[in-house]
Write a protein that holds these residues in place. Structure first.
Motif, PDB file in Angstrom:
ATOM      1  N   HIS A  55       0.825  -1.195   0.000  1.00  0.00           N
ATOM      2  CA  HIS A  55       0.000   0.000   0.000  1.00  0.00           C
ATOM      3  C   HIS A  55       0.861   1.247   0.000  1.00  0.00           C
ATOM      4  O   HIS A  55       0.374   2.354   0.120  1.00  0.00           O
ATOM      5  CB  HIS A  55      -0.941  -0.009   1.199  1.00  0.00           C
ATOM      6  CG  HIS A  55      -1.937  -1.117   1.129  1.00  0.00           C
ATOM      7  ND1 HIS A  55      -2.905  -1.175   0.163  1.00  0.00           N
ATOM      8  CD2 HIS A  55      -2.088  -2.238   1.876  1.00  0.00           C
ATOM      9  CE1 HIS A  55      -3.621  -2.263   0.328  1.00  0.00           C
ATOM     10  NE2 HIS A  55      -3.145  -2.937   1.353  1.00  0.00           N
ATOM     11  N   ARG A  57       2.838   3.936  -1.678  1.00  0.00           N
ATOM     12  CA  ARG A  57       2.769   4.429  -3.057  1.00  0.00           C
ATOM     13  C   ARG A  57       4.137   4.645  -3.666  1.00  0.00           C
ATOM     14  O   ARG A  57       4.315   4.484  -4.870  1.00  0.00           O
ATOM     15  CB  ARG A  57       1.970   5.723  -3.097  1.00  0.00           C
ATOM     16  CG  ARG A  57       0.512   5.454  -2.853  1.00  0.00           C
ATOM     17  CD  ARG A  57      -0.281   6.725  -2.856  1.00  0.00           C
ATOM     18  NE  ARG A  57      -1.523   6.480  -2.146  1.00  0.00           N
ATOM     19  CZ  ARG A  57      -1.926   7.171  -1.107  1.00  0.00           C
ATOM     20  NH1 ARG A  57      -1.192   8.149  -0.657  1.00  0.00           N
ATOM     21  NH2 ARG A  57      -3.056   6.879  -0.514  1.00  0.00           N
ATOM     22  N   MET A  95     -15.664   2.205 -12.450  1.00  0.00           N
ATOM     23  CA  MET A  95     -15.782   2.108 -10.991  1.00  0.00           C
ATOM     24  C   MET A  95     -15.850   3.491 -10.377  1.00  0.00           C
ATOM     25  O   MET A  95     -16.656   3.763  -9.490  1.00  0.00           O
ATOM     26  CB  MET A  95     -14.562   1.369 -10.442  1.00  0.00           C
ATOM     27  CG  MET A  95     -14.712  -0.109 -10.372  1.00  0.00           C
ATOM     28  SD  MET A  95     -13.366  -0.699  -9.391  1.00  0.00           S
ATOM     29  CE  MET A  95     -12.674  -1.886 -10.448  1.00  0.00           C
ATOM     30  N   SER A  99     -18.917   5.103  -8.314  1.00  0.00           N
ATOM     31  CA  SER A  99     -18.737   5.455  -6.912  1.00  0.00           C
ATOM     32  C   SER A  99     -19.140   6.909  -6.697  1.00  0.00           C
ATOM     33  O   SER A  99     -19.609   7.282  -5.626  1.00  0.00           O
ATOM     34  CB  SER A  99     -17.305   5.195  -6.453  1.00  0.00           C
ATOM     35  OG  SER A  99     -16.443   6.143  -6.979  1.00  0.00           O
ATOM     36  N   GLY A 104     -19.792   9.211  -3.575  1.00  0.00           N
ATOM     37  CA  GLY A 104     -18.386   9.487  -3.316  1.00  0.00           C
ATOM     38  C   GLY A 104     -18.044  10.855  -3.871  1.00  0.00           C
ATOM     39  O   GLY A 104     -18.861  11.513  -4.511  1.00  0.00           O
ATOM     40  N   SER A 108     -12.156  10.032  -3.893  1.00  0.00           N
ATOM     41  CA  SER A 108     -11.994   8.629  -4.292  1.00  0.00           C
ATOM     42  C   SER A 108     -10.943   8.467  -5.384  1.00  0.00           C
ATOM     43  O   SER A 108     -10.581   7.365  -5.730  1.00  0.00           O
ATOM     44  CB  SER A 108     -13.320   8.032  -4.743  1.00  0.00           C
ATOM     45  OG  SER A 108     -14.190   9.017  -5.166  1.00  0.00           O
ATOM     46  N   PRO A 111      -7.243   6.663  -3.966  1.00  0.00           N
ATOM     47  CA  PRO A 111      -7.179   5.196  -3.847  1.00  0.00           C
ATOM     48  C   PRO A 111      -7.343   4.493  -5.189  1.00  0.00           C
ATOM     49  O   PRO A 111      -6.698   3.471  -5.447  1.00  0.00           O
ATOM     50  CB  PRO A 111      -8.345   4.857  -2.909  1.00  0.00           C
ATOM     51  CG  PRO A 111      -8.642   6.103  -2.197  1.00  0.00           C
ATOM     52  CD  PRO A 111      -8.273   7.215  -3.097  1.00  0.00           C
ATOM     53  N   MET A 112      -8.159   5.080  -6.065  1.00  0.00           N
ATOM     54  CA  MET A 112      -8.320   4.469  -7.383  1.00  0.00           C
ATOM     55  C   MET A 112      -7.008   4.504  -8.142  1.00  0.00           C
ATOM     56  O   MET A 112      -6.656   3.563  -8.846  1.00  0.00           O
ATOM     57  CB  MET A 112      -9.379   5.221  -8.190  1.00  0.00           C
ATOM     58  CG  MET A 112     -10.755   5.137  -7.637  1.00  0.00           C
ATOM     59  SD  MET A 112     -11.268   3.494  -7.365  1.00  0.00           S
ATOM     60  CE  MET A 112     -11.903   3.110  -8.926  1.00  0.00           C
ATOM     61  N   LEU A 115      -4.835   1.759  -7.029  1.00  0.00           N
ATOM     62  CA  LEU A 115      -5.271   0.485  -7.608  1.00  0.00           C
ATOM     63  C   LEU A 115      -4.790   0.358  -9.051  1.00  0.00           C
ATOM     64  O   LEU A 115      -4.278  -0.685  -9.468  1.00  0.00           O
ATOM     65  CB  LEU A 115      -6.789   0.375  -7.538  1.00  0.00           C
ATOM     66  CG  LEU A 115      -7.370  -0.917  -8.102  1.00  0.00           C
ATOM     67  CD1 LEU A 115      -6.980  -2.078  -7.233  1.00  0.00           C
ATOM     68  CD2 LEU A 115      -8.863  -0.830  -8.222  1.00  0.00           C
ATOM     69  N   LYS A 118      -1.147  -0.501  -9.157  1.00  0.00           N
ATOM     70  CA  LYS A 118      -0.928  -1.917  -8.868  1.00  0.00           C
ATOM     71  C   LYS A 118      -1.221  -2.781 -10.075  1.00  0.00           C
ATOM     72  O   LYS A 118      -0.413  -3.607 -10.500  1.00  0.00           O
ATOM     73  CB  LYS A 118      -1.875  -2.369  -7.762  1.00  0.00           C
ATOM     74  CG  LYS A 118      -1.331  -2.197  -6.406  1.00  0.00           C
ATOM     75  CD  LYS A 118      -2.363  -2.636  -5.414  1.00  0.00           C
ATOM     76  CE  LYS A 118      -2.099  -1.915  -4.132  1.00  0.00           C
ATOM     77  NZ  LYS A 118      -2.944  -2.363  -3.056  1.00  0.00           N
TER      78      LYS A 118
END
Lengths: 277, 291
Positions: A55, A57, A95, A99, A104, A108, A111-112, A115, A118
């Protein structure tokens, strides 16, 4: 409507054949392609699993840079990379939009973004490795790492039998089309034509199943005559087959550079977890 | 007195034949489904997901284990490796869920001539596969995003997207490309395709020799339980007060509540074991216990 027509044109048997020939066996000339398949597979295993549980970054961004460099070294085709980007953007984009809909806000995005980072590290790792391994070296590498031999066999069998199967499929398809009647009108969005072709494609599999059954019996009998089952279960045969695989200095160098980079990255990442955002 | 039923046993080369047959057929079909375009309606995608009828048919006609594994291998080789889009570890998860689902569907059919049985098995197989792959996708986002609760609406939107694609895959491509073709093919191929591989057709109600522990009942019950667990988890995550109730004194003695739930779980487990054992004994009495 043009798009549908173009898409229907895409499903020509000749095109698939061409695409395949272009794809196979074009990869052992790159820097990464000369490495031992086992090194590449183990390297890949690390980068396919570890990012999920990260997690931090800074570390993720560092991994992403490494992957980008490796993808360039592997000379992956731009088409595949384009598809990857498109997939990532649409998936994460939907997504995000939904959201927003569920209440949201702008917060948001961050965090997106993590993701996305990743997912792209993982997919770039797989593109790098599997585009620099041709099928033969891939299957040898896998069987050296203990994957069942049936897989290696299936891989070579697949490349061998595919042109024949496609030919046969094409012939049966043509005979269905000769005997059948194409719909007179295309219908809305070409749905009549699409339904007609899909129905035929499904029906073609009935004779094709019977023919393939005959062929697979011949194949297996030929294999048995040559002692395939015995060879698969004999460790000496396997050793002989895989004897050309060896870890050379460049494999160690590759592993060493990656390890050093990761150590540096992890120290940096724990010191400054919020380096970018 | 019931006589000993013959088990469905195969030689090594017959297993190999089934594997090769299933691999090449399903692999070939996979190349087409990869190239057939899909119709996008916003986040909803109407697509030909796969030609599930091929592995389903073969699993029902032959030994389901070899047919299912063969199909999964075929998908990886023809649909991914040869088209240059191999996804690495992601394919492993597909491999496991797909072969599990197809195997279950094959095991559910005891009589390939019985159309109702074949239909139910076909749609169940697709549903199991799609359910597991949706759950895996959802879990991936949960593991991948650190502060999931912090992001308003992310959990809901992920579930919504996956739920819609589950429904599409089961209702649209599941009926058109799994249920109908399987119903057409299985009774037609039964008795015709087996001699080509040099084996006898499956007789009705024949038992399989291996893998009896992984019965379809187990897989279906497991899937349902996972669905319930996931649903409950989602309800509590998103804070929808949907049938929420508080036991008197739940706040104070949370510890004892945990014990109660563990006891309930133990009871359920014991009941399942009892049922399994009783059915095993019944089968033994019938003289057809297989290992």
């Amino acid at each position: 409507m043009e798009a549908v027509k173009r898409a229907l044109d895409k499903i020509s048997v000749e095109r698939i054949k061409l695409e395949l020939l272009g794809n196979a066996y074009n990869s052992s000339s790159t820097v990464l392609g000369r490495l031992d398949p086992r090194t590449l597979l183990i390297w890949y295993l690390f980068f396919a699993i570890v990012p999920w549980f990260m997690h931090n970054r800074t570390i993720l961004l560092g991994m992403f840079i490494l992957m980008a460099v490796c993808t360039v070294l592997a000379r992956a085709s731009t088409f595949i990379i384009f598809i990857l980007c498109l997939g990532l953007i649409t998936q994460v984009g939907w997504m995000f939009l939904l959201s927003l809909f569920f209440g949201g806000g702008g917060e948001s995005v961050l965090p997106m973004l993590t993701l996305t980072l990743k997912l792209s590290v993982i997919s770039l790792a797989s593109i790098t490795v599997f585009s620099s391994l041709d099928p033969e070296r891939l299957s040898d590498g896998l069987s050296a790492l203990g994957v069942p031999d049936a897989f290696a066999f299936s891989l070579s069998y697949g490349y061998r039998i595919l042109p024949t199967l496609l030919e046969e499929f094409h012939q049966i398809l043509l005979s269905f089309r000769l005997r059948g009647l194409r719909p007179q009108k295309n219908g809305m969005l070409y749905w009549r034509t699409a339904a007609y072709y899909l129905r035929i494609i499904v029906l073609v599999f009935y004779p094709l199943m019977l023919n393939t059954a005959k062929r697979s019996r011949t194949t297996v009998e030929a294999l048995e005559t040559r002692g395939y089952n015995y060879a698969v279960n004999n460790p000496q045969v396997k050793k002989l087959k895989l004897s050309y695989l060896s870890l050379k200095p460049r494999d160690w160098m590759f592993a060493g550079v990656t390890a050093l980079y990761l150590i540096a990255l992890f120290t940096l990442g724990t010191a400054f977890p919020e380096l970018i955002y | 007195m019931s006589t000993l039923k013959t088990r469905y046993t195969l030689t090594q080369s017959q297993k190999m034949m089934i594997f090769v047959l299933s691999m090449s057929l399903y692999g070939l079909s996979n190349m087409f489904t990869e190239l057939i375009p899909s119709v996008q309606l916003g986040p909803i995608e109407l697509s030909v997901e796969y030609f599930a009828f091929i592995p389903l048919t073969l699993c029902m006609l032959f030994h389901p284990l070899y047919a299912a594994v063969g199909a999964a291998v075929g998908e990886i080789i023809f649909g991914e490796l040869m088209l240059g889009q191999f996804g690495g570890l992601g394919e492993l998860e597909k491999f496991i869920t797909f072969s599990l689902a197809m195997y279950t569907a094959g095991r559910m059919v005891s009589d390939p001539k019985n159309r109702r049985q074949v239909g139910i098995a076909a749609i169940t197989g697709v549903a199991i596969h799609q359910f597991f792959s949706s759950v895996i996708d959802i879990v991936k986002v949960w593991v991948g995003v650190e502060e999931l609760e912090a992001v308003q609406g992310l959990a809901e939107s992920v579930v919504l997207i996956e739920g819609v694609s589950f429904l599409n895959d089961v209702l649209f491509s599941g009926i058109l490309f799994a249920l109908l073709p399987t119903l057409y093919l299985v009774p037609r191929l039964y008795g015709k395709i087996e001699p080509l591989l040099g084996m006898k057709p499956r007789e009705r109600n024949m038992q399989y020799a291996t893998g009896a522990w992984l019965s379809p009942k187990l897989v279906i019950v497991g899937t349902l339980l996972a669905a319930v667990a996931l649903g409950a988890e989602l309800m509590s995550e998103s804070g929808w007060s949907f049938g929420e109730f508080e036991l008197p004194g739940a706040e104070s003695n949370e510890g004892s509540l945990i014990w109660i739930s563990i006891a309930a779980a133990a009871l359920v487990a014991a009941a399942i074991i009892l049922i399994l054992r009783r059915s095993a004994r019944r089968r033994q009495e019938a003289g057809q216990l297989d290992g």
